[in-house]
Design an enzyme around this catalytic site. Structure first.
Site, PDB file in Angstrom:
ATOM      1  N   LYS A 101     -19.223  71.379  69.261  1.00 29.46           N
ATOM      2  CA  LYS A 101     -20.338  71.006  70.525  1.00 29.46           C
ATOM      3  C   LYS A 101     -21.385  70.650  69.904  1.00 29.46           C
ATOM      4  CE  LYS A 101     -17.714  70.158  72.830  1.00 29.46           C
ATOM      5  NZ  LYS A 101     -16.255  69.663  72.840  1.00 29.46           N
ATOM      6  N   HIS A 159     -15.472  72.648  61.414  1.00 31.07           N
ATOM      7  CA  HIS A 159     -16.807  73.720  61.614  1.00 31.07           C
ATOM      8  C   HIS A 159     -16.349  75.199  61.220  1.00 31.07           C
ATOM      9  CE1 HIS A 159     -16.506  70.974  65.541  1.00 31.07           C
ATOM     10  NE2 HIS A 159     -15.763  71.614  66.317  1.00 31.07           N
ATOM     11  N   SER A 175     -22.207  73.004  76.662  1.00 32.32           N
ATOM     12  CA  SER A 175     -21.034  72.271  76.326  1.00 32.32           C
ATOM     13  C   SER A 175     -18.851  72.833  76.285  1.00 32.32           C
ATOM     14  CB  SER A 175     -21.384  71.569  75.271  1.00 32.32           C
ATOM     15  OG  SER A 175     -20.527  70.608  74.911  1.00 32.32           O
TER      16      SER A 175
HETATM   17  N1  PPS Z   1     -23.001  59.295  71.499  1.00 33.74           N
HETATM   18  C1  PPS Z   1     -22.865  60.375  72.449  1.00 33.74           C
HETATM   19  N2  PPS Z   1     -24.554  60.544  72.368  1.00 33.74           N
HETATM   20  C2  PPS Z   1     -24.504  61.717  73.071  1.00 33.74           C
HETATM   21  N3  PPS Z   1     -24.314  62.623  72.599  1.00 33.74           N
HETATM   22  C3  PPS Z   1     -22.614  62.358  72.369  1.00 33.74           C
HETATM   23  C4  PPS Z   1     -21.920  61.422  71.933  1.00 33.74           C
HETATM   24  N4  PPS Z   1     -20.737  61.399  71.759  1.00 33.74           N
HETATM   25  C5  PPS Z   1     -20.610  62.550  72.141  1.00 33.74           C
HETATM   26  N5  PPS Z   1     -21.421  63.233  72.964  1.00 33.74           N
HETATM   27  C6  PPS Z   1     -21.844  64.778  73.195  1.00 33.74           C
HETATM   28  O1  PPS Z   1     -21.161  65.351  72.117  1.00 33.74           O
HETATM   29  C7  PPS Z   1     -20.524  66.864  72.606  1.00 33.74           C
HETATM   30  C8  PPS Z   1     -19.226  67.502  71.545  1.00 33.74           C
HETATM   31  O2  PPS Z   1     -19.271  68.352  70.925  1.00 33.74           O
HETATM   32  P1  PPS Z   1     -18.803  67.912  69.791  1.00 33.74           P
HETATM   33  O3  PPS Z   1     -17.953  66.586  69.361  1.00 33.74           O
HETATM   34  O4  PPS Z   1     -19.455  68.528  68.564  1.00 33.74           O
HETATM   35  O5  PPS Z   1     -17.586  68.741  70.602  1.00 33.74           O
HETATM   36  S1  PPS Z   1     -15.910  69.156  69.096  1.00 33.74           S
HETATM   37  O6  PPS Z   1     -16.599  70.361  68.702  1.00 33.74           O
HETATM   38  O7  PPS Z   1     -15.397  68.029  68.658  1.00 33.74           O
HETATM   39  O8  PPS Z   1     -15.172  69.449  70.146  1.00 33.74           O
HETATM   40  C9  PPS Z   1     -20.419  66.717  73.865  1.00 33.74           C
HETATM   41  O9  PPS Z   1     -21.189  67.432  75.071  1.00 33.74           O
HETATM   42  P2  PPS Z   1     -21.651  67.512  76.420  1.00 33.74           P
HETATM   43  O10 PPS Z   1     -21.645  66.150  76.892  1.00 33.74           O
HETATM   44  O11 PPS Z   1     -23.172  68.168  76.076  1.00 33.74           O
HETATM   45  O12 PPS Z   1     -20.307  68.671  76.999  1.00 33.74           O
HETATM   46  C10 PPS Z   1     -20.548  64.826  73.838  1.00 33.74           C
HETATM   47  O13 PPS Z   1     -20.350  64.355  75.239  1.00 33.74           O
END
Ligand code: PPS
Length: 292
Positions: free
Chosen positions: A50, A105, A135
């Site tokens: 996340k 991860h 998240s």
């Molecule tokens: N382009 C962009 N801009 C801003 N934020 C973004 C973007 N893409 C993914 N996200 C946010 O990243 C969070 C998900 O994290 P991960 O992709 O690492 O998740 S995972 O571990 O692979 O399941 C999750 O955060 P939260 O919204 O706080 O839950 C996503 O909304």
């Protein structure tokens, strides 16, 4: 199945980290990963869950597409940047053009040993841990492989105790900080991407040695905004919602500071104390909130 060291009905512990009992790799396969074929041209994207994995997967795919237009692929980002701890043992057996992109991860001691030996380039993305916690709390309601939290309070404590997917955030970030001189690693902060996405994309291109035109960089940035990724089926993991493996979209809010809507004053003070105790010796600072 190997007998697993269960932390809960949903998580098992291996080498001090927690993994979902269902779906992902078991200890034997995790061990086998250490010996997979690594190429010097591979690029690895590493995160604690996340922290912006899907975001950096999209950025890397778009950079590689721009730098190698001959190899642009139709597959979605999950196939283009597969997670090591998914089912990648098969992936290492299939033909893929260079540069191959991988995500993980996993902590440094569980990575393929070839990464260091071959000087593979690693992009490590970090996010302020209060927003990571929130998240992951939502993701734990969504991903069928994780236990639905009984309450925010109970999840908060599990996160602080490392009884969550991939274990303690503090350990993961510290372990990768300690790799600074042992790996070819470029650190990126999620909040810096929120503040200046183009600036961070340029730094990633420089690190990877990809010389993109201004126009190509603009395209990478445009394709990697939250708004555009949310509607892009190759980037938004929406098929997993359709297949009912996730109950809600992983592209949730994409902001810095959402933790303020969940933490109590006492939880915040406790978090700050633990953060200070565990991290203050590291040259690391995080942006805790960005007003949109
Ligand atoms: N382009 C962009 N801009 C801003 N934020 C973004 C973007 N893409 C993914 N996200 C946010 O990243 C969070 C998900 O994290 P991960 O992709 O690492 O998740 S995972 O571990 O692979 O399941 C999750 O955060 P939260 O919204 O706080 O839950 C996503 O909304």
């Amino acid at each position: 199945m190997d007998s697993l060291d269960l932390v809960s009905p949903y998580l098992f512990s291996y080498k001090g980290r927690c993994f979902p009992v269902q779906e992902l790799m078991k200890p034997k396969d995790l061990d086998a990963l250490q010996h997979v074929d690594v190429r010097a041209s591979d690029i690895y994207m590493i995160t604690y869950p996340k922290s912006g994995s899907a975001w950096m997967q999209q950025i890397l795919v778009k950079i590689v597409d721009a730098a190698h237009p001959d190899m642009e692929e139709e597959a979605d980002n999950r196939a283009r940047v597969p997670f090591l701890e998914g089912n990648t043992l098969d992936d290492f057996r299939r033909e893929r053009p260079d540069p191959r992109l991988y995500a993980t991860h996993l902590p440094p001691d569980m990575l393929p040993t070839g990464l260091k030996a071959k000087g593979v380039k690693v992009v490590y993305v970090m996010r302020n841990p209060k927003d990571v916690l929130v998240s992951l709390y939502h993701f734990s309601h969504s991903w069928k492989m994780l236990e639905t939290p009984k309450s925010f309070e109970a999840f908060f404590q599990d996160f602080m105790d490392g009884k969550v997917y991939m274990g303690l955030w503090f350990d993961h970030v510290r372990a990768y900080q300690n790799e600074k001189d042992k790996m070819d690693v470029h650190y990126v902060k999620y909040e810096d991407m929120l503040k200046d996405l183009r600036g961070e994309v340029v730094k990633v291109c420089d690190f990877l040695g990809k010389d993109l035109t201004d126009e190509a960089i603009d395209h990478v940035v445009e394709m990697s905004t939250f708004k555009n990724m949310k509607t892009n089926p190759k980037a938004n993991y929406k098929d997993l919602v359709e297949k009912q493996r996730y109950s809600s979209p992983t592209m949730r809010k994409g902001v810095a500071g959402d933790w303020k809507n969940f933490f109590t004053v006492a939880q915040n003070e406790y978090f700050d104390r633990v953060f200070e105790e565990k991290m203050s010796d590291l040259p690391l600072s995080f942006t805790w909130e960005i007003n949109q």
